[in-house]
Design an enzyme around this catalytic site. Structure first.
Site, short mmCIF file in Angstrom:
data_model
loop_
_atom_site.label_atom_id
_atom_site.label_comp_id
_atom_site.label_asym_id
_atom_site.label_seq_id
_atom_site.Cartn_x
_atom_site.Cartn_y
_atom_site.Cartn_z
N SER A 130 0.84 -1.20 0.00
CA SER A 130 0.00 0.00 0.00
C SER A 130 0.87 1.26 0.00
O SER A 130 2.04 1.22 0.38
CB SER A 130 -0.91 0.00 1.23
OG SER A 130 -1.72 -1.16 1.22
C1 LIG Z 1 -2.61 -4.45 -0.64
S1 LIG Z 1 -1.83 -5.99 -0.43
C2 LIG Z 1 -0.64 -5.85 0.90
C3 LIG Z 1 -0.97 -4.94 2.02
C4 LIG Z 1 0.09 -4.84 3.09
N1 LIG Z 1 -0.49 -4.02 4.11
C5 LIG Z 1 1.34 -4.15 2.56
O1 LIG Z 1 1.33 -2.92 2.45
O2 LIG Z 1 2.33 -4.83 2.26
C6 LIG Z 1 -3.10 -7.03 0.27
C7 LIG Z 1 -2.62 -8.39 0.67
O3 LIG Z 1 -3.76 -9.15 1.10
C8 LIG Z 1 -3.50 -10.49 0.74
N2 LIG Z 1 -4.78 -11.20 0.77
C9 LIG Z 1 -5.86 -11.09 -0.05
N3 LIG Z 1 -6.85 -11.93 0.31
C10 LIG Z 1 -6.40 -12.59 1.42
C11 LIG Z 1 -6.95 -13.58 2.27
N4 LIG Z 1 -8.18 -14.10 2.06
N5 LIG Z 1 -6.21 -14.03 3.30
C12 LIG Z 1 -4.96 -13.55 3.52
N6 LIG Z 1 -4.37 -12.62 2.75
C13 LIG Z 1 -5.08 -12.13 1.71
C14 LIG Z 1 -2.83 -10.39 -0.61
O4 LIG Z 1 -2.10 -11.55 -0.94
C15 LIG Z 1 -1.93 -9.18 -0.43
O5 LIG Z 1 -0.65 -9.54 0.01
#
Ligand SMILES: C[S@@+](CC[C@H](N)C(=O)[O-])C[C@H]1O[C@@H](n2cnc3c(N)ncnc32)[C@H](O)[C@@H]1O
Length: 246
Positions: free
Chosen positions: A81
């Site tokens: 993000s």
């Molecule tokens: C915007 S990204 C990463 C956000 C993190 N706060 C960062 O800045 O590095 C959102 C993350 O949510 C994960 N994600 C999506 N659906 C998920 C789920 N059902 N369970 C666990 N992780 C999930 C994705 O793989 C991704 O790494």
């Protein structure tokens, strides 16, 4: 104002890429934090300190521009993000990230925010990341090891788990703070259950149009939900759906 902020970051980044700006990584991280303070995104001294201490450059894949105020691809159809979103979420959650408290970071991705949470709750608290892509769990663990939160991986007050975050992480519930880093179609019931009375969750909700929701559980167990701002996050979904989306 926001576009002006982006332009400033791009200018700093351009100067950096062309060698006209010679400060080191920690100076660039500090400059990013100061910029967010100047534009009123960061108001809290504690949030500024933590974002200065956890160098975002350790969490962005090589070739990326960690100090630009922009989300960046990290592989697997996921992103880290943007700095202003990390700052905004830390501001909203600060009172629920006091020393000794428990924090859950759903969709922990690069581990950046989990590391910030760990510094805030300290070694007597717990910071728990849940991420469903095993490769991101492995790389985030390596990122955190290099950061100021590394010792908390060793002492067990910070942990990252491979799991479906829609189920939370019941083993260490209830949590004073829950952050969800991906947009859910609706607020998962399991996460509301795992929120401690007096606790707060910040979660993007929606599909095409998304709102960052602030969910407060009062001491009597009643729950209030309010919209903070419109946002754009990757979906909180199944691992298969995420890997197939393009
Ligand atoms: C915007 S990204 C990463 C956000 C993190 N706060 C960062 O800045 O590095 C959102 C993350 O949510 C994960 N994600 C999506 N659906 C998920 C789920 N059902 N369970 C666990 N992780 C999930 C994705 O793989 C991704 O790494």
């Amino acid at each position: 104002m926001y576009y002006l902020l982006c332009t400033m970051f791009l200018l700093v980044g351009t100067l950096t890429q062309h060698g006209l700006w010679s400060s080191g990584a920690s100076d660039k991280n500090k400059a990013m934090v100061e910029q967010l303070q100047r534009y009123g995104v960061i108001k809290s001294t504690k949030v500024a300190e933590v974002m200065e201490t956890i160098d975002r450059g350790l969490f962005v894949p090589p070739g990326g521009s960690p100090y630009f105020d922009s989300p960046m691809a990290i592989g697997y159809n996921a992103t880290i993000s943007a700095p202003h979103m990390h700052a905004a979420c830390l501001e909203l959650l600060e009172d629920h990230l006091q020393p000794g408290m428990r924090a859950l970071d759903v969709g922990s991705g690069t581990g950046y925010l989990t590391a910030c949470f760990a510094l805030m709750v300290g070694p007597e608290g717990r910071a728990v990341g849940v991420e469903h892509i095993p490769e991101l769990v492995a790389s985030s663990t390596e990122n955190i090891k290099k950061s100021a939160a590394g010792p908390q991986l060793s002492d067990g007050s910070l942990s990252i788990h491979i799991a479906d975050g829609r189920e939370g992480w019941p083993e260490l519930a209830p949590y004073d703070c829950i952050h969800v880093g991906a947009a859910a179609p609706q607020i998962p019931e399991a996460l509301i259950e795992q929120l401690k009375p007096g606790g707060r969750m910040v979660i993007p909700v929606g599909t095409v149009f998304q709102e960052l929701k602030v969910v407060d559980k009062k001491l009597d167990g009643t729950v209030t939900v309010r919209d903070e701002t419109s946002v754009r996050y990757v979906p909180l979904t199944s691992k298969d759906a995420q890997l197939q989306s393009n």
